[in-house]
Design a protein around this motif. Structure first.
Motif, PDB file in Angstrom:
ATOM      1  N   LEU A 220       0.884  -1.122   0.077  1.00  0.00           N
ATOM      2  CA  LEU A 220      -0.024  -0.407  -0.294  1.00  0.00           C
ATOM      3  C   LEU A 220       0.815   1.242   0.063  1.00  0.00           C
ATOM      4  O   LEU A 220       2.432   1.088   0.193  1.00  0.00           O
ATOM      5  CB  LEU A 220      -1.180   0.449   0.719  1.00  0.00           C
ATOM      6  CG  LEU A 220      -2.248  -1.070   1.066  1.00  0.00           C
ATOM      7  CD1 LEU A 220      -1.455  -2.322   0.702  1.00  0.00           C
ATOM      8  CD2 LEU A 220      -3.037  -0.588   2.317  1.00  0.00           C
ATOM      9  N   LEU A 221       0.430   2.018  -0.456  1.00  0.00           N
ATOM     10  CA  LEU A 221       1.236   3.337  -0.352  1.00  0.00           C
ATOM     11  C   LEU A 221       1.009   4.477   1.509  1.00  0.00           C
ATOM     12  O   LEU A 221      -0.275   4.844   1.192  1.00  0.00           O
ATOM     13  CB  LEU A 221       0.724   5.360  -1.528  1.00  0.00           C
ATOM     14  CG  LEU A 221       1.275   4.065  -2.739  1.00  0.00           C
ATOM     15  CD1 LEU A 221       1.010   4.705  -3.792  1.00  0.00           C
ATOM     16  CD2 LEU A 221       3.053   3.993  -2.399  1.00  0.00           C
ATOM     17  N   ALA A 222       1.283   4.147   2.123  1.00  0.00           N
ATOM     18  CA  ALA A 222       1.385   5.891   3.862  1.00  0.00           C
ATOM     19  C   ALA A 222       0.306   6.684   3.144  1.00  0.00           C
ATOM     20  O   ALA A 222       0.618   7.482   2.158  1.00  0.00           O
ATOM     21  CB  ALA A 222       2.153   5.126   4.165  1.00  0.00           C
ATOM     22  N   PRO A 223      -0.065   6.784   4.080  1.00  0.00           N
ATOM     23  CA  PRO A 223      -0.589   8.315   3.721  1.00  0.00           C
ATOM     24  C   PRO A 223       0.749   9.623   4.616  1.00  0.00           C
ATOM     25  O   PRO A 223       1.311   9.379   5.522  1.00  0.00           O
ATOM     26  CB  PRO A 223      -1.950   9.022   5.008  1.00  0.00           C
ATOM     27  CG  PRO A 223      -1.387   7.590   6.002  1.00  0.00           C
ATOM     28  CD  PRO A 223      -1.182   6.556   5.413  1.00  0.00           C
ATOM     29  N   VAL A 224       1.011  10.237   3.776  1.00  0.00           N
ATOM     30  CA  VAL A 224       2.511  11.075   3.781  1.00  0.00           C
ATOM     31  C   VAL A 224       1.945  12.127   2.941  1.00  0.00           C
ATOM     32  O   VAL A 224       0.887  12.951   1.681  1.00  0.00           O
ATOM     33  CB  VAL A 224       3.304  10.608   2.425  1.00  0.00           C
ATOM     34  CG1 VAL A 224       4.185  11.506   3.187  1.00  0.00           C
ATOM     35  CG2 VAL A 224       3.514   9.190   3.444  1.00  0.00           C
ATOM     36  N   ALA A 225       2.588  13.364   4.093  1.00  0.00           N
ATOM     37  CA  ALA A 225       1.425  14.561   2.940  1.00  0.00           C
ATOM     38  C   ALA A 225       2.358  15.681   2.485  1.00  0.00           C
ATOM     39  O   ALA A 225       4.145  15.059   2.986  1.00  0.00           O
ATOM     40  CB  ALA A 225       1.393  16.114   4.960  1.00  0.00           C
ATOM     41  N   PHE A 226       1.702  16.162   2.166  1.00  0.00           N
ATOM     42  CA  PHE A 226       2.273  17.752   1.060  1.00  0.00           C
ATOM     43  C   PHE A 226       3.195  16.721   0.105  1.00  0.00           C
ATOM     44  O   PHE A 226       4.333  16.662  -0.334  1.00  0.00           O
ATOM     45  CB  PHE A 226       3.245  18.766   1.775  1.00  0.00           C
ATOM     46  CG  PHE A 226       2.470  19.040   3.021  1.00  0.00           C
ATOM     47  CD1 PHE A 226       1.013  19.663   2.309  1.00  0.00           C
ATOM     48  CD2 PHE A 226       2.639  19.223   4.003  1.00  0.00           C
ATOM     49  CE1 PHE A 226       0.550  20.452   3.189  1.00  0.00           C
ATOM     50  CE2 PHE A 226       1.965  20.061   4.802  1.00  0.00           C
ATOM     51  CZ  PHE A 226       1.389  20.593   4.337  1.00  0.00           C
ATOM     52  N   HIS A 227       2.597  16.356  -1.212  1.00  0.00           N
ATOM     53  CA  HIS A 227       3.717  15.564  -2.079  1.00  0.00           C
ATOM     54  C   HIS A 227       4.065  16.639  -2.950  1.00  0.00           C
ATOM     55  O   HIS A 227       5.086  16.417  -4.094  1.00  0.00           O
ATOM     56  CB  HIS A 227       2.551  14.449  -2.812  1.00  0.00           C
ATOM     57  CG  HIS A 227       2.428  12.923  -1.910  1.00  0.00           C
ATOM     58  ND1 HIS A 227       2.058  11.921  -2.599  1.00  0.00           N
ATOM     59  CD2 HIS A 227       2.288  12.692  -0.679  1.00  0.00           C
ATOM     60  CE1 HIS A 227       2.139  11.280  -1.822  1.00  0.00           C
ATOM     61  NE2 HIS A 227       1.757  11.665  -0.525  1.00  0.00           N
ATOM     62  N   LYS A 228       3.475  17.153  -3.161  1.00  0.00           N
ATOM     63  CA  LYS A 228       3.943  18.728  -3.729  1.00  0.00           C
ATOM     64  C   LYS A 228       5.156  18.820  -3.179  1.00  0.00           C
ATOM     65  O   LYS A 228       5.947  19.737  -4.022  1.00  0.00           O
ATOM     66  CB  LYS A 228       3.342  20.276  -3.803  1.00  0.00           C
ATOM     67  CG  LYS A 228       3.261  20.264  -5.138  1.00  0.00           C
ATOM     68  CD  LYS A 228       1.912  21.637  -4.931  1.00  0.00           C
ATOM     69  CE  LYS A 228       1.636  22.681  -6.335  1.00  0.00           C
ATOM     70  NZ  LYS A 228       0.517  23.306  -6.183  1.00  0.00           N
ATOM     71  N   LEU A 229       5.904  18.721  -2.477  1.00  0.00           N
ATOM     72  CA  LEU A 229       7.678  19.396  -2.232  1.00  0.00           C
ATOM     73  C   LEU A 229       7.942  18.208  -2.899  1.00  0.00           C
ATOM     74  O   LEU A 229       8.910  18.603  -3.050  1.00  0.00           O
ATOM     75  CB  LEU A 229       7.568  18.677  -0.683  1.00  0.00           C
ATOM     76  CG  LEU A 229       7.327  19.266   0.398  1.00  0.00           C
ATOM     77  CD1 LEU A 229       6.720  19.300   1.948  1.00  0.00           C
ATOM     78  CD2 LEU A 229       7.415  21.249   0.623  1.00  0.00           C
TER      79      LEU A 229
ATOM     80  N   LEU B 212       7.729   9.077  -2.023  1.00  0.00           N
ATOM     81  CA  LEU B 212       7.705  10.587  -2.439  1.00  0.00           C
ATOM     82  C   LEU B 212       9.731  10.754  -3.308  1.00  0.00           C
ATOM     83  O   LEU B 212       9.427  11.345  -4.524  1.00  0.00           O
ATOM     84  CB  LEU B 212       7.863  11.170  -0.915  1.00  0.00           C
ATOM     85  CG  LEU B 212       6.862  11.849  -0.442  1.00  0.00           C
ATOM     86  CD1 LEU B 212       6.779  13.424   0.922  1.00  0.00           C
ATOM     87  CD2 LEU B 212       5.690  11.968  -1.536  1.00  0.00           C
ATOM     88  N   TYR B 213      10.386   9.560  -2.467  1.00  0.00           N
ATOM     89  CA  TYR B 213      11.033   9.768  -3.503  1.00  0.00           C
ATOM     90  C   TYR B 213      11.198   9.183  -4.841  1.00  0.00           C
ATOM     91  O   TYR B 213      12.096  10.068  -6.284  1.00  0.00           O
ATOM     92  CB  TYR B 213      12.277   8.603  -3.006  1.00  0.00           C
ATOM     93  CG  TYR B 213      12.655   8.458  -0.825  1.00  0.00           C
ATOM     94  CD1 TYR B 213      12.860  10.645  -0.924  1.00  0.00           C
ATOM     95  CD2 TYR B 213      13.118   8.225  -0.066  1.00  0.00           C
ATOM     96  CE1 TYR B 213      12.911  10.852   0.229  1.00  0.00           C
ATOM     97  CE2 TYR B 213      13.831   8.059   0.771  1.00  0.00           C
ATOM     98  CZ  TYR B 213      13.352   9.627   1.589  1.00  0.00           C
ATOM     99  OH  TYR B 213      14.251  10.143   2.763  1.00  0.00           O
TER     100      TYR B 213
END
Length: 374
Positions: free
Chosen positions: A91-100, A326-327
């Motif tokens: 699964l993809l965990a909830p991570v804030a602010f992918h726009k970073l 995100l990486y």
């Protein structure tokens, strides 16, 4: 692309280089594809980063037994979770602010999730509206807001958007400063805001600034989620309600008995209490406490298919990928995330085949050997 090069900040790629051969390669490349302060914020954790380091180190104490003469020709990675069938347990965990990490942020992540038949848990703290980030059979991670009417409105938006489950995050009523991000002078860019919470009253209910009061005991913790809040949310929705941030077996049992649909064993990626144990170190004890049938997710420090295998062997029904998404997003947008997930799944399949496990249900603690940490 030569992975030994050190570009300042490269633009996202539109094709995958041949020398990205493992999912973890995206972690090595990411610093070249985002500003240093953004990378420091994403890679860092609370305080001195002890729990971030513990998450990665925990996997080193386990080796996987290879097995001989096992027929895995009928093998697959399919699972059923919260009443839905999924092609694999990643699964993809909830991570804030992918726009970073990438201008298209969560929109690209959701596209990658759909392309790889992956369940994405969208974060409340998203840089795009939740209505634009719902992946097929995706889940929504919910933070409780100061006013219940605002929380209920956010919940109804998630239901209307088509999310299939709600994941309550309970382990971060207080956020300890990320020293790595502070040292890098990180600030959220002007175009990276929490759009899901626009229009809601986010004023804390309690300040803890009275005579003799602590802004933590009488402040932040007075507004922390309660058992009453969990019961209220479960009564307010027909969707499955999971609780994320469980590290103690007693809490896991109490949540099971309260009727939640499942739990996620997690130390918030090392972004809550610095010095908390890795979820992997407590996973087996939690599984033993709640029994074999109660649904348990795991997240924290997973960088490879073998890491995922180890978490499944220690009791998880599925695992969630945090920073690595995100990486990959920073390197190549939706294409990078989809490729990273493809590599992770293939790495997991290799581990399963070599360990003689044809299905996810065949993976158990007998497939692992405990060894001293190096």
């Amino acid at each position: 692309m030569n992975m030994s090069s050190s570009p300042a900040v490269s633009s996202p790629l539109t094709a995958i280089p041949a020398d990205i051969r493992n999912a973890q390669d995206y972690a090595a490349l990411a610093p070249h594809f985002m500003p240093p302060s953004h990378y420091a914020y994403i890679a860092g954790g609370s305080g001195y980063g002890q729990s971030v380091a513990a998450n990665v180190a925990a996997f080193e104490q386990w080796a996987i037994y290879p097995r001989l003469l096992r027929d895995v020709s009928h093998g697959h990675t399919r699972i059923t979770l919260a009443g839905d069938d999924y092609a694999h347990p990643l699964l993809l965990a909830p991570v804030a602010f992918h726009k970073l990490a990438h201008a298209n942020g969560e929109v690209d992540t959701a596209r990658a999730a759909d392309a790889t038949e992956t369940c994405m848990i969208a974060s409340t703290q998203s840089s795009y509206p939740l209505e634009q980030t719902v992946a097929r059979r995706g889940w929504f991670q919910l933070y409780l807001l100061p006013r219940r009417e605002d929380t209920l409105h956010l919940l109804r938006r998630a239901e209307a958007a088509g999310y299939r489950a709600i994941v309550l995050t309970m382990d971060a009523p207080i956020q300890v400063a990320n020293r790595r991000a502070l040292a890098a002078q990180f600030q959220l860019p002007a175009d990276c805001v929490n759009v899901n919470l626009r229009g809601y009253d986010l004023t804390p209910r309690f300040a803890g600034d009275g005579p003799g009061e602590s802004r933590f005991f009488q402040g932040a913790m007075r507004g922390a989620p309660s058992w009453d809040d969990i019961r209220w949310i479960m009564d307010a929705t027909r969707l499955p309600v999971w609780v994320k941030g469980v590290l103690h077996p007693d809490d896991a049992v109490a949540l099971r008995d309260a009727g939640v649909s499942g739990i996620a064993v997690s130390n918030h990626g090392g972004r809550s209490l610095d010095g908390a144990p890795s979820g992997l170190d407590v996973l087996a004890a939690i599984r033993a406490a709640v029994g074999a049938q109660f649904p348990v997710l795991y997240d924290g420090g997973i960088l490879s298919g073998s890491d995922a295998f180890k978490a499944l062997a220690l009791g998880a029904d599925a695992v969630a990928i945090g920073r690595l998404q995100l990486y990959a997003l920073s390197v190549a947008g939706a294409l990078g995330v989809a490729h990273m997930l493809k590599l992770l799944r293939e790495e997991l399949e290799i581990c399963m085949a070599m360990a003689g496990c044809a299905t996810i249900g065949d993976i158990d603690s007998g497939t692992l050997l405990r060894q001293l940490r190096r």
